[in-house]
Design a protein around this motif. Structure first.
Motif, mmCIF file in Angstrom:
data_model
loop_
_atom_site.group_PDB
_atom_site.id
_atom_site.type_symbol
_atom_site.label_atom_id
_atom_site.label_comp_id
_atom_site.label_asym_id
_atom_site.label_seq_id
_atom_site.Cartn_x
_atom_site.Cartn_y
_atom_site.Cartn_z
ATOM 1 N N ASN A 216 49.937 44.090 29.309
ATOM 2 C CA ASN A 216 50.129 45.514 29.594
ATOM 3 C C ASN A 216 51.045 45.713 30.797
ATOM 4 O O ASN A 216 50.666 46.336 31.784
ATOM 5 C CB ASN A 216 48.768 46.172 29.870
ATOM 6 C CG ASN A 216 47.832 46.039 28.705
ATOM 7 O OD1 ASN A 216 48.180 46.395 27.599
ATOM 8 N ND2 ASN A 216 46.652 45.501 28.953
ATOM 9 N N LYS A 217 52.272 45.245 30.698
ATOM 10 C CA LYS A 217 53.192 45.332 31.833
ATOM 11 C C LYS A 217 53.559 46.776 32.148
ATOM 12 O O LYS A 217 53.706 47.145 33.309
ATOM 13 C CB LYS A 217 54.446 44.511 31.556
ATOM 14 C CG LYS A 217 54.184 43.032 31.592
ATOM 15 C CD LYS A 217 55.440 42.227 31.393
ATOM 16 C CE LYS A 217 55.094 40.742 31.442
ATOM 17 N NZ LYS A 217 56.249 39.907 31.300
ATOM 18 N N GLY B 55 33.567 31.972 39.069
ATOM 19 C CA GLY B 55 33.639 33.321 38.508
ATOM 20 C C GLY B 55 34.908 34.036 38.940
ATOM 21 O O GLY B 55 35.543 34.733 38.142
ATOM 22 N N ALA B 56 35.303 33.865 40.197
ATOM 23 C CA ALA B 56 36.522 34.497 40.692
ATOM 24 C C ALA B 56 37.747 33.918 39.993
ATOM 25 O O ALA B 56 38.684 34.659 39.668
ATOM 26 C CB ALA B 56 36.631 34.322 42.201
ATOM 27 N N THR B 57 37.741 32.626 39.762
ATOM 28 C CA THR B 57 38.855 31.998 39.060
ATOM 29 C C THR B 57 38.954 32.528 37.636
ATOM 30 O O THR B 57 40.057 32.843 37.161
ATOM 31 C CB THR B 57 38.681 30.465 39.045
ATOM 32 O OG1 THR B 57 38.596 30.010 40.393
ATOM 33 C CG2 THR B 57 39.837 29.787 38.349
ATOM 34 N N ALA C 227 42.576 38.606 34.499
ATOM 35 C CA ALA C 227 43.439 39.675 35.003
ATOM 36 C C ALA C 227 44.907 39.360 34.740
ATOM 37 O O ALA C 227 45.685 40.253 34.381
ATOM 38 C CB ALA C 227 43.196 39.889 36.490
ATOM 39 N N ILE C 228 45.280 38.102 34.906
ATOM 40 C CA ILE C 228 46.657 37.693 34.626
ATOM 41 C C ILE C 228 46.973 37.906 33.143
ATOM 42 O O ILE C 228 48.040 38.418 32.793
ATOM 43 C CB ILE C 228 46.890 36.220 35.030
ATOM 44 C CG1 ILE C 228 46.797 36.066 36.540
ATOM 45 C CG2 ILE C 228 48.216 35.699 34.513
ATOM 46 C CD1 ILE C 228 47.869 36.802 37.316
ATOM 47 N N ASP C 229 46.056 37.529 32.267
ATOM 48 C CA ASP C 229 46.274 37.721 30.829
ATOM 49 C C ASP C 229 46.427 39.190 30.477
ATOM 50 O O ASP C 229 47.321 39.568 29.709
ATOM 51 C CB ASP C 229 45.115 37.117 30.027
ATOM 52 C CG ASP C 229 45.079 35.601 30.102
ATOM 53 O OD1 ASP C 229 46.124 35.005 30.461
ATOM 54 O OD2 ASP C 229 44.016 35.022 29.818
#
Length: 110
Positions: free
Chosen positions: A64-65, A49-51, A57-59
């Motif tokens: 949204n930089k 789940g954390a992975t 989150a990375i996506d």
């Protein structure tokens, strides 16, 4: 062989096949429980789940930089708020000077 008897044998074979599948599933589950403890399985599930959460989150961060940069700037300003307020004259030192002036004047409160 009559139709009913053929149908009964066919149903019996289907029932036996279903029972064999259920028995195989139970055997598989028992062997899985024997190899890994409950805590180990729970830890694996949390890790997966954390992975997944990290990848999502990375996506989102890549999409949204600008928002991420604004958020990081807001966090930096929050942690640097005391030095910034002191430079503008609103810091704790200004409050302490103001308190010292109030203590020097005598007031009578009934």
């Amino acid at each position: 062989m009559s139709y009913r008897r053929a149908r009964m044998l066919e149903d019996k074979h289907l029932r036996d096949s279903a029972r064999a599948l259920v028995d195989a599933d139970i055997k598989h589950l028992k062997s899985d429980f024997a190899h890994r403890s409950f805590a180990g399985r729970a830890l694996d599930r949390v890790r997966e789940g954390a992975t997944d959460l990290y990848e999502e989150a990375i996506d989102v961060a890549e999409d949204n930089k600008g928002a991420l940069a604004a958020l990081l700037a807001a966090v930096a300003v929050w942690f640097a708020r005391n030095p910034i307020l002191e430079m503008l004259g609103f810091g704790q030192e200004a409050d302490e000077k103001h308190d010292d002036r109030d203590e020097g004047s005598e007031r009578w409160d009934p």
